[in-house]
Design an enzyme around this catalytic site. Structure first.
Site, PDB file in Angstrom:
ATOM      1  N   ASP A  86     -24.378 -11.394 -55.528  1.00 47.95           N
ATOM      2  CA  ASP A  86     -25.574 -11.588 -55.865  1.00 47.95           C
ATOM      3  C   ASP A  86     -26.462 -12.701 -55.537  1.00 47.95           C
ATOM      4  O   ASP A  86     -27.731 -12.671 -54.873  1.00 47.95           O
ATOM      5  CB  ASP A  86     -25.996 -10.961 -56.942  1.00 47.95           C
ATOM      6  CG  ASP A  86     -25.030  -9.764 -57.872  1.00 47.95           C
ATOM      7  OD1 ASP A  86     -25.476  -8.430 -57.373  1.00 47.95           O
ATOM      8  OD2 ASP A  86     -24.066  -9.934 -58.145  1.00 47.95           O
ATOM      9  N   HIS A  90     -23.159  -8.282 -63.165  1.00 45.10           N
ATOM     10  CA  HIS A  90     -23.237  -8.006 -61.841  1.00 45.10           C
ATOM     11  C   HIS A  90     -23.623  -6.719 -61.746  1.00 45.10           C
ATOM     12  O   HIS A  90     -22.630  -5.530 -61.867  1.00 45.10           O
ATOM     13  CB  HIS A  90     -21.791  -8.161 -61.271  1.00 45.10           C
ATOM     14  CG  HIS A  90     -21.715  -7.543 -59.674  1.00 45.10           C
ATOM     15  ND1 HIS A  90     -22.592  -7.903 -58.737  1.00 45.10           N
ATOM     16  CD2 HIS A  90     -21.064  -6.586 -59.436  1.00 45.10           C
ATOM     17  CE1 HIS A  90     -22.315  -7.377 -57.625  1.00 45.10           C
ATOM     18  NE2 HIS A  90     -21.266  -6.664 -57.887  1.00 45.10           N
TER      19      HIS A  90
END
Length: 321
Positions: free
Chosen positions: A156, A183
């Site tokens: 990410d 996440h």
């Protein structure tokens, strides 16, 4: 560093596991890679296919095997399980996100982790399968040790850098930006500390002639739904995470003490979540707390609470087994 200290196992030879193996091979991250899959023929085929590229690649032995072949491995990645497409976790409007896959993948991990630990009791376990953070908590429980790391928000954070660079017309290597927390849909993009060539992001936007608000809205959307966008076009989000896992493996095997946004168990929060972490041979050897705005800190607390709720569900499932 001798060959025996650069052995890596990968459990699961599907899209992500294969991409991790390919990245490891191409980067020369390991000297020996063992692929294991419940469908033995698939692991054999992937290993054979990769070996045909060995003459023009860094020296590495790629082979399929069984759990017993993990003996002496320094690091074992777990990529097996139900993925987002097959698990129905590709709805942008579904607040559960990757956590929708948790129940299905708990059963997979119950089968895998004890066998890995029996064969490679000293190995660092890297959880890649979604949702990696609660599955890392389960892995700690099953392995009965703390040498467990989730890939967390590393991918990410890389997406954050890439999309910021794209919007501002600069190379993402000049962008410093990080996501922390889960996440998943509650991840926190740290805009307050993001910089471009040392410039705070708002100043960088101004100097690049871009509206900070527009850039922020677009990048938030691009990063949060990147996996779904990829899956819609190619069935699996695999190459970026494969490269990220290879880079983390290097940091572990070389005892680099480099800092990455990966997840480990945080006693303060009672769950595994991502904070900037010093990564070396033992896995996460130190955790740093980044500066956060008041809003970012509140988002981070909410992310931790969301993971705790998932963990409570996990504990109930574990207790009932």
């Amino acid at each position: 560093m001798n060959g025996s200290s650069m052995k890596v196992g990968i459990i699961g030879a599907g899209a992500v596991g294969s991409a991790c193996a390919m990245a490891l091979m191409q980067r020369g991250s390991a000297r020996e890679i063992v692929l294991i899959d419940r469908t033995a023929g698939r692991a054999r085929a992937v290993a054979l296919d990769m070996r045909y590229g060995a003459p023009v690649s860094p020296t590495v032995d790629v082979r399929d095997g069984s759990y017993e072949d993990l003996t002496g491995a320094n690091l074992v990645m777990i990529t097996a399980g139900v993925n987002e497409k097959s698990g129905g976790a590709t709805d942008r409007g579904d607040a559960q996100g990757r956590l929708k896959l948790l129940d299905a993948n708990v059963a997979v991990f119950r089968e895998i982790v004890p066998q890995v630990v029996a064969a490679a009791p000293d190995a660092l376990l890297m959880v890649v399968t979604d949702p990696p953070d609660p599955l890392a908590d389960l892995t700690r429980h099953l392995a009965k040790h703390d040498r467990v790391v989730s890939t967390g928000t590393m991918i990410d954070s890389l997406r954050f850098r890439v999309h910021l660079g794209e919007r501002l017309g600069v190379n993402p290597t000049s962008v410093e930006a990080m996501a922390i927390g889960e996440h998943g849909t509650s991840e926190v993009l740290l805009w307050s500390s993001a910089t471009v060539a040392g410039l705070p992001i708002q100043q960088a936007c101004q100097q690049c002639g871009e509206s900070y608000e527009k850039v922020r809205d677009a990048v938030e959307r691009d990063v949060r739904y990147a996996n779904i966008t990829i899956i819609e076009g190619n069935n699996a989000s695999q190459y970026g995470i494969g490269i990220a896992c290879a880079r983390l493996t290097e940091a572990v095997l070389r005892d680099e003490r480099a800092i990455f946004p990966v997840a480990s168990y945080q006693a303060t929060y009672g769950v595994t979540l991502t904070l900037p972490s010093v990564v070396g041979r033992a896995g996460v050897v130190r955790v740093l707390t980044p500066p956060m705005s008041t809003d970012e800190r509140a988002q981070f607390q909410r992310s931790a609470e969301r993971l705790r709720t998932a963990g409570d569900r996990l504990q109930l499932a574990t207790a009932s087994s």
